[in-house]
Design a protein around this motif. Structure first.
Motif, PDB file in Angstrom:
ATOM      1  N   ALA A 464       0.812  -1.212   0.000  1.00 50.27           N
ATOM      2  CA  ALA A 464       0.000   0.000   0.000  1.00 50.27           C
ATOM      3  C   ALA A 464       0.846   1.262   0.000  1.00 50.27           C
ATOM      4  O   ALA A 464       0.345   2.348  -0.262  1.00 50.27           O
ATOM      5  N   LEU A 465       2.140   1.143   0.281  1.00 52.81           N
ATOM      6  CA  LEU A 465       3.030   2.305   0.232  1.00 52.81           C
ATOM      7  C   LEU A 465       3.408   2.649  -1.195  1.00 52.81           C
ATOM      8  O   LEU A 465       3.909   3.736  -1.459  1.00 52.81           O
ATOM      9  N   THR A 466       3.218   1.736  -2.114  1.00 50.32           N
ATOM     10  CA  THR A 466       3.637   1.979  -3.492  1.00 50.32           C
ATOM     11  C   THR A 466       2.528   1.751  -4.503  1.00 50.32           C
ATOM     12  O   THR A 466       2.624   2.211  -5.634  1.00 50.32           O
ATOM     13  N   THR A 467       1.467   1.033  -4.107  1.00 48.66           N
ATOM     14  CA  THR A 467       0.424   0.655  -5.058  1.00 48.66           C
ATOM     15  C   THR A 467      -0.934   1.143  -4.580  1.00 48.66           C
ATOM     16  O   THR A 467      -1.250   1.045  -3.394  1.00 48.66           O
ATOM     17  N   GLU A 468      -1.717   1.624  -5.513  1.00 46.33           N
ATOM     18  CA  GLU A 468      -3.071   2.068  -5.200  1.00 46.33           C
ATOM     19  C   GLU A 468      -4.005   0.864  -5.098  1.00 46.33           C
ATOM     20  O   GLU A 468      -3.972  -0.032  -5.923  1.00 46.33           O
ATOM     21  N   THR A 469      -4.827   0.859  -4.060  1.00 40.66           N
ATOM     22  CA  THR A 469      -5.848  -0.165  -3.885  1.00 40.66           C
ATOM     23  C   THR A 469      -7.190   0.422  -4.281  1.00 40.66           C
ATOM     24  O   THR A 469      -7.570   1.493  -3.811  1.00 40.66           O
ATOM     25  N   VAL A 470      -7.910  -0.269  -5.154  1.00 41.93           N
ATOM     26  CA  VAL A 470      -9.194   0.223  -5.652  1.00 41.93           C
ATOM     27  C   VAL A 470     -10.324  -0.501  -4.924  1.00 41.93           C
ATOM     28  O   VAL A 470     -10.307  -1.728  -4.805  1.00 41.93           O
ATOM     29  N   ILE A 471     -11.279   0.240  -4.424  1.00 44.88           N
ATOM     30  CA  ILE A 471     -12.450  -0.340  -3.778  1.00 44.88           C
ATOM     31  C   ILE A 471     -13.705   0.197  -4.452  1.00 44.88           C
ATOM     32  O   ILE A 471     -13.716   1.313  -4.968  1.00 44.88           O
TER      33      ILE A 471
END
Length: 866
Positions: A464-471
């Motif tokens: 989560a520090l480098t990649t976007e999480t989509v919800i």
């Protein structure tokens, strides 16, 4: 008198015969055949010979006349195989076309096999009270009897019998019904069957059959049935049971699910039932039948009501590929489920699995989401249940989206490629449970998988520090990522500060829900002080727009952590929150960004850019400790009046010690291009290596917002580390161009007048300028002007910038010194020095020597020598 006795005897005999009409008659009893019965028999034979295909109706059987105008029909026949024989039921429908009631005491029925065996069936319990038929009415009577296992329906003749005292045995057969061999009692696939339940006419229709995989060589069979109450009264909980009969004749009882356990159907209304059974996988389900039976009387005798051909079973493919949706039927509405993410953290010999599942109501009605249970199953057969309350009382309106979190810690190697997520149908957990066992009283003790999900590729810890999480949820689609994760000193504890970016990933304006922050460190949830602070007011986000939020909490300064989870929970009420998103990190805190000496850092974007930098740091020596003092510049790079709020700072030594800095800051925001000065200072031990100092500066926050004005910060974010080695201050040899930032002082001329008295008058003509583009808080510096005579005696005057020494050109400062040594002094020299005093500790800025001005000394009179 003898004639009267004869009549009484005859009536008594008639009543005795009537009361025993349901008993078995002798096998060689003579049956009288009427002309009507003969005609009926011939009609039946013609139907049998002309019908070559299977028929499912008895409508072609000719009725039997019971009077000149009234008739009876055979409307239904059913058979149920049991261990001790077959139970046969059949229904006769009497139509009274006469003008007076038809007394049913005069009529009854027998059954005779083709081999001559006679059975005397009994009326079922609920029909035994039907004594007469009103004119113009129809009454249905159902009979039941027990026959051998080898008896077929086509072997039976259903006789209609009437009292006839002119006959030898006082009875006459009015006619008979013979069911043709081509007749099937089983209702074809897709066709409804009209039956009587609790004396109500009900259409029964099978809506489908599905098979779900089970364990231990079992399969779960789910049959859907629709009941349509076509009568004009309420159908309330009939005593019915359901059986699935295989082609081999084996009966398996079916259990209604929780919503089907009770049957209450208003007149002209429908109800859908779900029936379940657990069967061995070896059972062949092709051409199976659904049997509807009814319990009658106190002895609970089971009577067949209907047999219906089941359609070909659809084997539910509950296996779901990674990142693919699975549609589950819930309350007749399509519920889309998607296992959107999975993350595995491995430690020692156990692993923690975190997953997110997206639920969406794809139907046109609201869904009360069933309380499915969740299990992680591994290749070696291990079943790990996952506890969650996310589905408790969850209701989704059409189009609503809900993301739920599923997590657990289990033993194993954590190889997600060897795992499957099983979503199991709810077990019956209603109030109907036996107090001594966990078995529900309605018998439903099994649960079947409605989805078996392949886990998406597990994202490594800290992603989560480098990649976007989509919800996705009913508020919209959001991309969430962690920008920075800092651990900052705060008094005797530390602050964990995470900057989270939330992006509107949809094509329309959305509104953020009311969110709260939650931290989990090494699986332990932090219940203490937690804050969520937005960088901008308002929660509306246009398409593609982003907003930043800070998640804050405080932890002990000596706490070591290996894992950290950041959660945003949606606030539903004062007591309830639902998880919105959880972001995993490795727990490794990012180092605070470093700004080298002489360099600046620009924060913010667009119309809110601020350039920051440490101008200079000064060391003020003291007796037991030294003061370190930093002038910190902030330049407004935007086109409007703008700037940062109240700053918080700590001095950090090379060995990791932190000292809280006291700050003085202007409350006014600088205009475009203007500078604002914040001064920081702290007392440090003399043993500190000052050349390695760093100043950690951040923006102060309190009460869920950034601090401005006179507010006091309770935490800070966006910290940067500035290199701040103290500068070396050289003592100037003149009182000219002295840097008193943001002031500058020049002594244009200095005169000390000797007047032949005990005082000396000092006059200093000076120029004091100030950089008007620079704003700063209260100036706590004092200037110490020191007069040193030629004998070494010193005299001091304390001056304040802006008051004692005023801004302007050709300003005059006067100072009178009293001392008896000046009374006889007629010349010589002195020195003036200027010190910068801060918090009682000084550094020398300039020092210059001057000669006394003797122009004001009085002329000495000549001495009389006479």
């Amino acid at each position: 008198m003898n004639q009267k006795k004869m009549v009484v005897s005859f009536l008594a005999s008639a009543m005795l015969i009537s009361s025993t009409a349901g008993l078995a008659m002798a096998a060689n009893a003579t049956t009288m055949k009427s002309s009507a019965g003969s005609e009926n028999s011939n009609a039946t034979k013609k139907t049998t010979t002309s019908e070559k295909q299977v028929v499912h109706t008895l409508g072609n059987l000719a009725p039997v006349k019971v009077t000149a105008r009234s008739t009876v029909r055979l409307t239904d026949v059913n058979i149920l195989a049991q261990d001790d024989g077959n139970v046969v039921t059949y229904t006769l429908s009497y139509q009274n076309n006469d003008s007076k009631p038809l007394m049913m005491i005069d009529y009854w029925s027998k059954v005779k096999t083709s081999g001559g065996t006679v059975f005397s069936p009994k009326l079922i319990a609920k029909d035994q009270e039907k004594k007469s038929i009103s004119p113009g009415s129809t009454v249905e009577l159902t009979y039941v009897m027990k026959a051998g296992r080898e008896v077929k329906i086509s072997d039976l003749n259903f006789l209609i019998v009437k009292w006839d005292f002119s006959q030898a045995n006082y009875e006459r057969t009015l006619g008979k019904f013979n069911v043709p061999a081509s007749y099937s009692i089983t209702t074809p696939v897709g066709k409804p069957k009209t039956v009587r339940l609790s004396d109500s006419a009900v259409k029964v229709k099978v809506s489908g059959i599905k098979v779900y995989p089970g364990e231990d060589k079992k399969q779960y069979v789910k049959i859907g049935v629709n009941l349509n109450n076509i009568s004009y009264k309420l159908l309330e909980n009939p005593n019915i049971k359901w059986i699935m009969r295989t082609p081999g004749g084996v009966n398996y009882p079916l259990t209604p699910d929780k919503d089907s356990a009770t049957v209450s159907i208003q007149a002209q209304a429908n109800k859908s039932l779900v029936l379940m059974a657990s069967l061995p996988t070896s059972v062949n389900l092709q051409k199976s039948e659904l049997l509807l039976v009814e319990e009658q009387g106190e002895e609970k005798s089971v009577l067949p009501v209907a047999a219906m051909q089941l359609p070909e079973a659809s084997k539910s493919n509950v296996n779901v590929a990674a990142n693919q949706p699975n549609i589950i039927s819930s309350d007749g509405q399509p519920l889309s489920t998607l296992l959107s993410s999975s993350r595995v953290r491995i430690e020692d010999e156990e692993y923690t699995l975190n997953m997110q599942m997206v639920l969406k109501n794809e139907g046109k009605k609201a869904i009360k989401v069933p309380t499915y249970s969740f299990e992680i199953r591994t290749e070696d057969g291990t079943i790990n249940p996952i506890e969650t309350k996310a589905l408790d009382n969850l209701k989704l309106n059409p189009g609503d989206i809900k993301t739920i979190k599923l997590s657990g810690t289990f033993q194993g190697d954590g190889d997600s490629s060897k795992m499957k997520l099983y979503v199991m149908s709810p077990k019956d957990k209603n109030e109907g449970t036996d107090s001594t066992t966990t078995t529900p009283t309605n018998g439903l003790v099994f649960s079947y998988p409605v989805g078996v999900y392949t886990l998406p590729e597990s994202v490594s810890s800290g992603d989560a520090l480098t990649t976007e999480t989509v919800i996705k949820n009913n508020k919209g689609t959001f991309g969430v990522s962690i920008g920075t994760l800092q651990r900052l000193p705060w008094l005797d504890s530390d602050i964990i500060a995470a900057k989270v970016t939330i992006r509107n990933a949809s094509a329309k304006t959305v509104q953020l829900p009311e969110l709260e922050a939650m931290f989990t460190i090494d699986s332990a949830k932090i219940d203490g002080d937690k804050k969520l602070i937005y960088t901008q007011s308002g929660k509306l986000l246009g398409a593609g727009m982003t907003t930043q939020a800070y998640l804050l909490t405080k932890i002990p300064s000596d706490l070591r952590m290996s894992r950290l989870e950041l959660s945003l929970n949606e606030k539903v009420s004062e007591e309830e929150t639902n998880e919105w998103i959880t972001l995993d990190t490795s727990g490794l805190i990012q180092p605070v960004s470093f700004v080298a000496k002489g360099r600046t850092y620009t924060s913010g974007t667009g119309d809110k850019e601020t350039e920051m930098g440490a101008r200079r740091t000064i060391r003020y020596p003291g007796a037991s400790s030294d003061i370190v003092y930093t002038e910190f510049e902030m330049t407004n790079k935007s086109l409007r009046q703008s700037g940062l709020g109240k700053l918080v700072a700590y001095y950090k030594t090379a060995d990791g010690q932190y000292y809280r800095a006291t700050a003085k800051q202007s409350e006014r925001l600088p205009g475009p291009g203007q500078k604002s000065i914040v001064t920081f200072w702290a007392k440090l031990p003399k043993s500190i290596t000052f050349s390695d100092l760093k100043l950690v500066v951040g923006e102060g926050v309190a009460d869920g917002k950034f601090v401005t004005g006179e507010g006091e910060a309770t935490a800070y974010v966006n910290a940067l580390a500035f290199e701040v080695p103290p500068v070396s201050i050289s003592v100037q040899g003149s009182l000219s161009n002295i840097d008193l930032y943001p002031y500058n002082l020049t002594a244009n001329s200095v005169r000390a007048y000797l007047a032949g008295s005990t005082s000396v008058q000092i006059e200093m003509n000076y120029t004091l300028t100030r950089n008007e583009e620079t704003d700063m808080g209260e100036n706590e510096h004092k200037l110490i002007l020191t007069f040193t005579d030629q004998s070494g005696r010193t005299y001091e005057k304390e001056l304040s910038l802006g008051t004692d020494i005023k801004v302007g050109k050709n300003q005059t400062l006067t100072w009178s010194i009293e001392d008896s040594i000046f009374e006889k002094l007629r010349g010589g020299s002195y020195r003036l020095s200027l010190d910068d005093q801060f918090q009682g500790q000084r550094i020398r800025l300039a020092d210059q020597g001057y000669g006394y001005d003797v122009t004001k000394l009085p002329t000495l009179e000549p001495t009389d020598v006479r």
